[in-house]
Design a protein around this motif. Structure first.
Motif, mmCIF file in Angstrom:
data_model
loop_
_atom_site.group_PDB
_atom_site.id
_atom_site.type_symbol
_atom_site.label_atom_id
_atom_site.label_comp_id
_atom_site.label_asym_id
_atom_site.label_seq_id
_atom_site.Cartn_x
_atom_site.Cartn_y
_atom_site.Cartn_z
ATOM 1 N N ASP A 102 -35.830 -3.037 -75.986
ATOM 2 C CA ASP A 102 -34.764 -3.377 -76.918
ATOM 3 C C ASP A 102 -34.399 -4.830 -76.613
ATOM 4 O O ASP A 102 -33.933 -5.140 -75.515
ATOM 5 C CB ASP A 102 -33.556 -2.467 -76.716
ATOM 6 C CG ASP A 102 -32.377 -2.830 -77.610
ATOM 7 O OD1 ASP A 102 -32.441 -3.861 -78.300
ATOM 8 O OD2 ASP A 102 -31.375 -2.088 -77.605
ATOM 9 N N ASN A 103 -34.623 -5.712 -77.558
ATOM 10 C CA ASN A 103 -34.448 -7.132 -77.271
ATOM 11 C C ASN A 103 -33.002 -7.561 -77.080
ATOM 12 O O ASN A 103 -32.746 -8.700 -76.688
ATOM 13 C CB ASN A 103 -35.102 -7.990 -78.356
ATOM 14 C CG ASN A 103 -36.305 -8.757 -77.835
ATOM 15 O OD1 ASN A 103 -36.824 -8.475 -76.755
ATOM 16 N ND2 ASN A 103 -36.754 -9.746 -78.594
ATOM 17 N N THR A 104 -32.033 -6.674 -77.341
ATOM 18 C CA THR A 104 -30.655 -7.047 -77.053
ATOM 19 C C THR A 104 -30.464 -7.243 -75.548
ATOM 20 O O THR A 104 -29.703 -8.113 -75.122
ATOM 21 C CB THR A 104 -29.648 -5.990 -77.560
ATOM 22 O OG1 THR A 104 -29.994 -4.707 -77.034
ATOM 23 C CG2 THR A 104 -29.628 -5.926 -79.076
ATOM 24 N N GLY B 185 -39.446 -9.973 -81.622
ATOM 25 C CA GLY B 185 -39.879 -8.595 -81.804
ATOM 26 C C GLY B 185 -40.023 -7.826 -80.503
ATOM 27 O O GLY B 185 -40.270 -6.615 -80.520
ATOM 28 N N GLY B 186 -39.871 -8.513 -79.360
ATOM 29 C CA GLY B 186 -39.894 -7.838 -78.066
ATOM 30 C C GLY B 186 -41.194 -7.124 -77.750
ATOM 31 O O GLY B 186 -42.277 -7.501 -78.208
ATOM 32 N N TRP B 187 -41.086 -6.084 -76.946
ATOM 33 C CA TRP B 187 -42.232 -5.292 -76.491
ATOM 34 C C TRP B 187 -43.080 -4.809 -77.655
ATOM 35 O O TRP B 187 -44.307 -4.824 -77.610
ATOM 36 C CB TRP B 187 -41.717 -4.115 -75.668
ATOM 37 C CG TRP B 187 -42.717 -3.048 -75.353
ATOM 38 C CD1 TRP B 187 -42.803 -1.800 -75.909
ATOM 39 C CD2 TRP B 187 -43.789 -3.118 -74.387
ATOM 40 N NE1 TRP B 187 -43.846 -1.091 -75.374
ATOM 41 C CE2 TRP B 187 -44.469 -1.878 -74.427
ATOM 42 C CE3 TRP B 187 -44.238 -4.096 -73.521
ATOM 43 C CZ2 TRP B 187 -45.562 -1.604 -73.616
ATOM 44 C CZ3 TRP B 187 -45.334 -3.821 -72.710
ATOM 45 C CH2 TRP B 187 -45.983 -2.584 -72.766
ATOM 46 N N LYS B 188 -42.417 -4.397 -78.746
ATOM 47 C CA LYS B 188 -43.154 -3.883 -79.908
ATOM 48 C C LYS B 188 -44.138 -4.906 -80.445
ATOM 49 O O LYS B 188 -45.254 -4.550 -80.841
ATOM 50 C CB LYS B 188 -42.171 -3.473 -81.017
ATOM 51 C CG LYS B 188 -42.858 -2.916 -82.254
ATOM 52 C CD LYS B 188 -41.892 -2.709 -83.409
ATOM 53 C CE LYS B 188 -40.984 -1.535 -83.195
ATOM 54 N NZ LYS B 188 -40.162 -1.243 -84.411
ATOM 55 N N SER B 189 -43.773 -6.169 -80.444
ATOM 56 C CA SER B 189 -44.660 -7.191 -81.006
ATOM 57 C C SER B 189 -45.921 -7.357 -80.166
ATOM 58 O O SER B 189 -47.004 -7.598 -80.708
ATOM 59 C CB SER B 189 -43.924 -8.531 -81.123
ATOM 60 O OG SER B 189 -43.721 -9.127 -79.856
ATOM 61 N N TRP B 190 -45.790 -7.215 -78.840
ATOM 62 C CA TRP B 190 -46.960 -7.309 -77.962
ATOM 63 C C TRP B 190 -47.908 -6.135 -78.204
ATOM 64 O O TRP B 190 -49.126 -6.305 -78.331
ATOM 65 C CB TRP B 190 -46.510 -7.337 -76.510
ATOM 66 C CG TRP B 190 -47.621 -7.526 -75.524
ATOM 67 C CD1 TRP B 190 -48.318 -6.536 -74.877
ATOM 68 C CD2 TRP B 190 -48.184 -8.766 -75.071
ATOM 69 N NE1 TRP B 190 -49.269 -7.079 -74.043
ATOM 70 C CE2 TRP B 190 -49.214 -8.444 -74.144
ATOM 71 C CE3 TRP B 190 -47.924 -10.094 -75.348
ATOM 72 C CZ2 TRP B 190 -49.972 -9.430 -73.507
ATOM 73 C CZ3 TRP B 190 -48.662 -11.076 -74.718
ATOM 74 C CH2 TRP B 190 -49.681 -10.735 -73.805
ATOM 75 N N VAL B 191 -47.351 -4.960 -78.304
ATOM 76 C CA VAL B 191 -48.164 -3.756 -78.540
ATOM 77 C C VAL B 191 -48.808 -3.799 -79.917
ATOM 78 O O VAL B 191 -49.996 -3.485 -80.075
ATOM 79 C CB VAL B 191 -47.293 -2.491 -78.389
ATOM 80 C CG1 VAL B 191 -48.075 -1.242 -78.787
ATOM 81 C CG2 VAL B 191 -46.778 -2.361 -76.957
ATOM 82 N N ASP C 178 -40.399 -4.947 -88.281
ATOM 83 C CA ASP C 178 -41.149 -5.025 -87.022
ATOM 84 C C ASP C 178 -40.277 -5.537 -85.871
ATOM 85 O O ASP C 178 -40.780 -5.917 -84.821
ATOM 86 C CB ASP C 178 -42.385 -5.915 -87.184
ATOM 87 C CG ASP C 178 -42.045 -7.330 -87.653
ATOM 88 O OD1 ASP C 178 -40.843 -7.625 -87.847
ATOM 89 O OD2 ASP C 178 -42.980 -8.129 -87.829
ATOM 90 N N ASP C 179 -38.960 -5.550 -86.082
ATOM 91 C CA ASP C 179 -37.955 -5.966 -85.084
ATOM 92 C C ASP C 179 -37.904 -7.466 -84.845
ATOM 93 O O ASP C 179 -37.210 -7.928 -83.940
ATOM 94 C CB ASP C 179 -38.141 -5.241 -83.748
ATOM 95 C CG ASP C 179 -37.631 -3.807 -83.783
ATOM 96 O OD1 ASP C 179 -36.976 -3.434 -84.779
ATOM 97 O OD2 ASP C 179 -37.893 -3.061 -82.824
#
Length: 430
Positions: free
Chosen positions: A228-230, A252-258, A353-354
């Motif tokens: 959660d990028n917050t 987008g945090g972790w989701k963007s890497w995955v 995509d956050d």
């Protein structure tokens, strides 16, 4: 409650024309009020990062960002709602630009809901002879592609000048981090940078020790991300307050890497040698304010804004948002800056995509409530996480006089003598 710039109209009044192609230079000659341009590339390219093999990034002036890749997560009703929130109209001639396959996918989806006066732009955006728009500090909101380049030791645009650290940030033990994280990433438990009773930042001595343990100097480039990028943004604000010159957030945090399909690794990485920070902490104390400064901002609402980054239900006092916060309501005189569905979401500021939504939409939210770039602006939420993410977005947008009110609603409401309000309210009443 949403801020929508334009509304969709009945499909029955549309006129269909065949799919065509044009150039940006031809497009620039058309009256901007008569057309709509959709940038269907990644929001990162829209913000300013060049696409692979391109010489410059950014977007065509006035373009609306709608990444064609978002379609894989959207059903038709959600698609229409998202288009509406982005300001897309059914009746205007529509021009798309992105990779041909992405443009084809999006044009078919738009046609299925009645937007069929569509033209594709054949020219590369970097070949456009005119000025492109981009975030003032887009390089601080990094892409997974850029992060992989610097991890792999490859040449990259806007590369760190004096070494870098990648840090995953979350609350509590590193359970998910230990199972899988970005290669080389360290772990930061937010309990190391904030503490009870109000979950404000820790004292400067403790903060200095935490930064030292991470092996960070003031001139180290620090790239932060979270599930959660917050949480990552909370750390970003505090590190900037401490005096780190180059703090970046993975968009987008972790989701963007995955989603990018990059490898991950398990187990714990150690920071290595503990080093001296190299300058006094805090070196930028103005980036975090406390109750006295928050009260001072409220005294001059024309030139200053204390902005609530809480859900509408929190802002009007229907819920406190948290089990451990009992009082409900808002700081009297604060302005609503949008947030999300509850205290743990921030949908108003995120794409599907956050990644960060377009700056023009954020500024439209805030303009409605009298929040402008020329003011001194401080953001608050319950305890600082949501406010920090919004602070960082304002920072990359180029807003200069911004901060986070550390105590937020939790500390403010903990003192009954601090004025609070509840109930429905309009921007003019605030």
């Amino acid at each position: 409650m949403f801020s929508v710039r334009r509304l969709l109209v009945p499909i029955s009044i549309l006129i269909s024309t065949p799919l065509m192609a044009t150039t940006f230079d031809e497009l620039a000659k058309l009256p901007a009020s008569d057309i709509q341009v959709i940038d269907c590339r990644s929001s990162n390219n829209y913000n300013g990062w060049p696409e692979a093999s391109q010489t410059r990034g950014g977007h065509f002036p006035g373009a609306i960002n709608f990444d064609s890749d978002w379609l894989s997560t959207l059903r038709p009703p959600h698609l229409e709602h998202l288009l509406q929130s982005k300001g897309v109209e059914l009746t205007k001639p529509t021009y798309l630009y992105c990779a041909p396959e992405k443009a084809t996918v999006l044009s078919k989806q738009l046609d299925s809901i009645g937007i069929n006066n569509i033209t594709t732009v054949s020219q590369s955006i970097s070949d456009y002879s005119g000025q492109l728009e981009r975030l003032a500090r887009f390089e601080q909101l990094v892409t997974p592609q850029w992060l992989k380049q610097i991890i792999d030791g490859e040449q990259a645009l806007y590369a760190p000048e004096k070494g870098f650290k990648v840090v995953e940030v979350a609350w509590g033990p590193p359970t998910k981090y230990l199972a899988s994280h970005i290669p080389g990433a360290l772990y930061l438990n937010t309990n190391k940078i904030e503490s009870e009773p109000w979950w404000n930042r820790v004292d400067d001595q403790k903060l200095a020790e935490t930064i030292k343990q991470l092996g960070i100097r003031f001139d180290t480039t620090v790239v932060l991300y979270g599930r959660d990028n917050t949480a990552a943004a909370r750390a970003a604000n505090i590190l900037m307050y401490a005096g780190v010159d180059d703090v970046r957030l993975l968009n987008g945090g972790w989701k963007s890497w995955v989603n990018a399909g990059y490898i991950t690794e398990p187990m714990l990485n150690k920071a290595g040698k503990h080093i001296d920070f190299g300058r006094p902490i805090p070196s930028r104390p103005e980036l975090i304010i406390d109750v006295p400064e928050a009260k001072s901002i409220l005294d001059d609402p024309e030139h200053q804004s204390l902005v609530s980054i809480r859900s509408w239900e929190e802002y009007i006092g229907n819920t406190s948002g948290y089990k451990y916060i009992k009082p409900k309501g808002r700081i009297t005189g604060s302005k609503w800056g949008h947030a999300g569905s509850d205290a743990y979401h921030l949908e108003d500021f995120r794409n599907p995509d956050d990644t960060m939504i377009s700056a023009d939409i954020i500024e439209a939210f805030w303009k409605d409530w009298g929040i402008t770039e020329s003011q001194k602006v401080s953001f608050y939420c319950g305890t600082g996480w949501r406010a920090s993410e919004t602070f960082f977005y304002a920072y990359v947008m180029g807003w200069e006089n911004v901060s986070v009110f550390d105590g937020g609603w939790f500390e403010w409401s903990g003192d009954p003598s601090n004025p609070s309000s509840s109930g429905e309210i309009t921007p003019s009443q605030s």
